[in-house]
Design a protein around this motif. Sequence first.
Motif, short mmCIF file in Angstrom:
data_model
loop_
_atom_site.label_atom_id
_atom_site.label_comp_id
_atom_site.label_asym_id
_atom_site.label_seq_id
_atom_site.Cartn_x
_atom_site.Cartn_y
_atom_site.Cartn_z
N ALA A 171 30.77 42.29 35.42
CA ALA A 171 31.80 41.30 35.77
C ALA A 171 32.98 41.31 34.80
O ALA A 171 33.94 40.57 34.97
CB ALA A 171 31.18 39.91 35.81
N ARG A 172 32.92 42.16 33.76
CA ARG A 172 33.99 42.15 32.76
C ARG A 172 35.33 42.55 33.34
O ARG A 172 36.38 42.13 32.87
CB ARG A 172 33.64 43.10 31.61
N HIS A 173 35.30 43.41 34.38
CA HIS A 173 36.56 43.91 34.94
C HIS A 173 37.41 42.78 35.52
O HIS A 173 38.63 42.90 35.59
CB HIS A 173 36.28 44.99 35.99
N VAL A 174 36.76 41.68 35.91
CA VAL A 174 37.51 40.54 36.46
C VAL A 174 38.42 39.94 35.39
O VAL A 174 39.59 39.65 35.62
CB VAL A 174 36.54 39.46 37.00
N LYS A 175 37.87 39.81 34.18
CA LYS A 175 38.66 39.26 33.07
C LYS A 175 39.81 40.20 32.70
O LYS A 175 40.94 39.76 32.46
CB LYS A 175 37.73 39.05 31.86
N LEU A 176 39.52 41.49 32.70
CA LEU A 176 40.57 42.44 32.33
C LEU A 176 41.66 42.49 33.40
O LEU A 176 42.85 42.64 33.09
CB LEU A 176 39.96 43.82 32.11
N ALA A 177 41.26 42.34 34.66
CA ALA A 177 42.26 42.30 35.74
C ALA A 177 43.17 41.08 35.57
O ALA A 177 44.39 41.16 35.79
CB ALA A 177 41.56 42.26 37.10
N ALA A 178 42.58 39.96 35.14
CA ALA A 178 43.39 38.76 34.90
C ALA A 178 44.37 38.98 33.74
O ALA A 178 45.54 38.56 33.80
CB ALA A 178 42.49 37.55 34.61
N CYS A 179 43.92 39.67 32.68
CA CYS A 179 44.81 40.04 31.56
C CYS A 179 46.01 40.81 32.07
O CYS A 179 47.15 40.54 31.68
CB CYS A 179 44.11 40.96 30.56
N VAL A 180 45.74 41.80 32.90
CA VAL A 180 46.81 42.66 33.42
C VAL A 180 47.81 41.82 34.21
O VAL A 180 49.03 41.97 34.06
CB VAL A 180 46.20 43.79 34.29
N GLU A 181 47.31 40.89 35.02
CA GLU A 181 48.23 40.05 35.81
C GLU A 181 49.03 39.11 34.91
O GLU A 181 50.20 38.85 35.15
CB GLU A 181 47.45 39.26 36.88
N PHE A 182 48.38 38.59 33.85
CA PHE A 182 49.10 37.72 32.91
C PHE A 182 50.25 38.50 32.23
O PHE A 182 51.35 37.99 32.08
CB PHE A 182 48.16 37.15 31.84
N ILE A 183 49.93 39.71 31.80
CA ILE A 183 50.98 40.52 31.15
C ILE A 183 52.12 40.78 32.14
O ILE A 183 53.30 40.64 31.82
CB ILE A 183 50.41 41.85 30.62
N HIS A 184 51.74 41.11 33.36
CA HIS A 184 52.76 41.36 34.39
C HIS A 184 53.61 40.11 34.63
O HIS A 184 54.85 40.19 34.68
CB HIS A 184 52.07 41.79 35.69
N THR A 185 52.97 38.97 34.74
CA THR A 185 53.70 37.73 35.00
C THR A 185 54.64 37.39 33.83
O THR A 185 55.77 36.94 34.04
CB THR A 185 52.73 36.57 35.25
N ALA A 186 54.15 37.62 32.61
CA ALA A 186 54.99 37.37 31.43
C ALA A 186 56.24 38.25 31.48
O ALA A 186 57.35 37.77 31.22
CB ALA A 186 54.19 37.64 30.16
N THR A 187 56.06 39.53 31.84
CA THR A 187 57.24 40.40 31.89
C THR A 187 58.18 40.00 33.02
O THR A 187 59.39 40.09 32.87
CB THR A 187 56.84 41.89 32.04
#
Lengths: 317, 317
Positions: A57-73
């Motif tokens: 289930a770790r990939h769910v957390k990492l996918a959220a990280c990626v979306e957060f970085i995208h949203t920040a940019t």
Amino acid sequence: MLVRDDLEACNRLIVDRMQSEVSLIPQLAAHLIAAGGKRLRPLLTLSAARLCGYRGARHVKLAACVEFIHTATLLHDDVVDESALRRGQASANALFGNKASVLVGDFLFSRAFELMVEDGNLEVLRILSAASATIAEGEVLQLITQNDTTTTEAQYLKVIEGKTAALFAAATEVGAVVADQPSARQAAMRDFGMTLGIAFQLVDDALDYSADQAALGKTVGDDFREGKITLPVLLAFQRGDDAERDFWRRTQEERDQGEEDLAHALTLMRRHGALDDTIERARLYGEQAIAALASFPDSAEKTALADVVTFVIERAR
Amino acid sequence: MLVRDDLEACNRLIVDRMQSEVSLIPQLAAHLIAAGGKRLRPLLTLSAARLCGYRGARHVKLAACVEFIHTATLLHDDVVDESALRRGQASANALFGNKASVLVGDFLFSRAFELMVEDGNLEVLRILSAASATIAEGEVLQLITQNDTTTTEAQYLKVIEGKTAALFAAATEVGAVVADQPSARQAAMRDFGMTLGIAFQLVDDALDYSADQAALGKTVGDDFREGKITLPVLLAFQRGDDAERDFWRRTQEERDQGEEDLAHALTLMRRHGALDDTIERARLYGEQAIAALASFPDSAEKTALADVVTFVIERAR
């Protein structure tokens, strides 16, 4: 969708972790995140992990990280571009002000790193912190080349590799890392994301001169008005005669634009096949992305990722 | 200075790691970093590590991380505050534009995380990513309370804990972490940084109404002009009569300011002892900081950290 459950878990985590007792933060973040982008980048992390046989289930957390970085940019990008529309809605900075957009972007970026630290994999942290630095470099390079018709195709490619493709590449690479794949597989997943990301941005840059606002979710001609030197402009400029080059210099370098200029720009692009050739390049990068999947055995997950490539290219039709 | 060699190594690392092939990045970063701030935060990391008996070289890298995070927040802060001056010079955004300041801030922030990942300590990463999120929350809260004379002292304290003290606390805490100290020592170092940071910001907020521009390196009355509700304003507002409160509402909430208003604000602050009492609070937090050092045996390093407290408070005289 193969990873529907994963994506729903990811969406829940995103909403949960963008909370703050400072209520403007979730309000502003929700404007972008809940408005529902395509979730393309987290989808890539989830799908890449599954293609690599990951069952946790770790990939769910990492996918959220990626979306957060995208949203920040996105938030910082809206500030710097003074965009009026994003995904068909008023941009966050138009509604909340530049100040809040910069700071909430910083918050989401920090929160992304907090999530990665919770996950605790240093390789993932290395990949995503390097991607973040590369994104910023790409955005600065875009700023420098803006309004400069002497920009080369190599510079343009560097801009889009940085501002867009680096995060696609990181998104897919961490999927392979979390699945503990050998380095050749990690590199293949990275190549897939990188070439897909370049294709995506090429299509985006073509759409900025061709889509209607409803389909694209933003104003047509934004790049033209700002004098962003994208491949369609570069090709039209290179292939144009002296009078045409004067037109591009006036509208893009001096930003001296009249009412009919966008229509004229489109005419010149059609005359020189600038949009078709931009899409054609995107198609070639899309083929490279498909080729990067070759070493993986056929599976429903592999087909799904290949379908993403098709989807990205077909947006242009 | 006890950690002179450490600080020089840190300065070299900072200059080395702010490089990028996108030359605007080191140019803009150098404007802030090489202009030579006090390097107070990296100094705290270096000194805290030495006080805790650390003998290695990792603290230099962590000190550079702390300074990168600080510089990134300055760049974003200048954008959001539309400041004209920073450290006595034209602010980066005035020279290079808001766009570049936001993006170079993002780059430095990412680079800070890259450095932390190189170091590889997850506890350090946890502390500094949490501090970064808290800084952003503090800045957003400041934005919300700006121009609002109903802001409470508790809210004000939360703002300065977030925007300033959180990074001081993280800076000293990672010094103890890198020295592998027991958790009570880590907490003591964190308390030292937190209370010192609060004292630092209280003094800063008083200086904004009292220092001459040369001494402070920025324009006097910036906070007044922007309607930032700091403790001196809160105290003068609370202790003022109806006419005085109308004055504060007009100048701070409505930002309707005339030429004589800053001088009148200073008169009101003197009348109510608002600046003296702000400094007095800073002194009390400074005492708490000294107290946090009590569990450490006497040493030259301990004296040096106590001297930092004195320096921070004495700036106000």
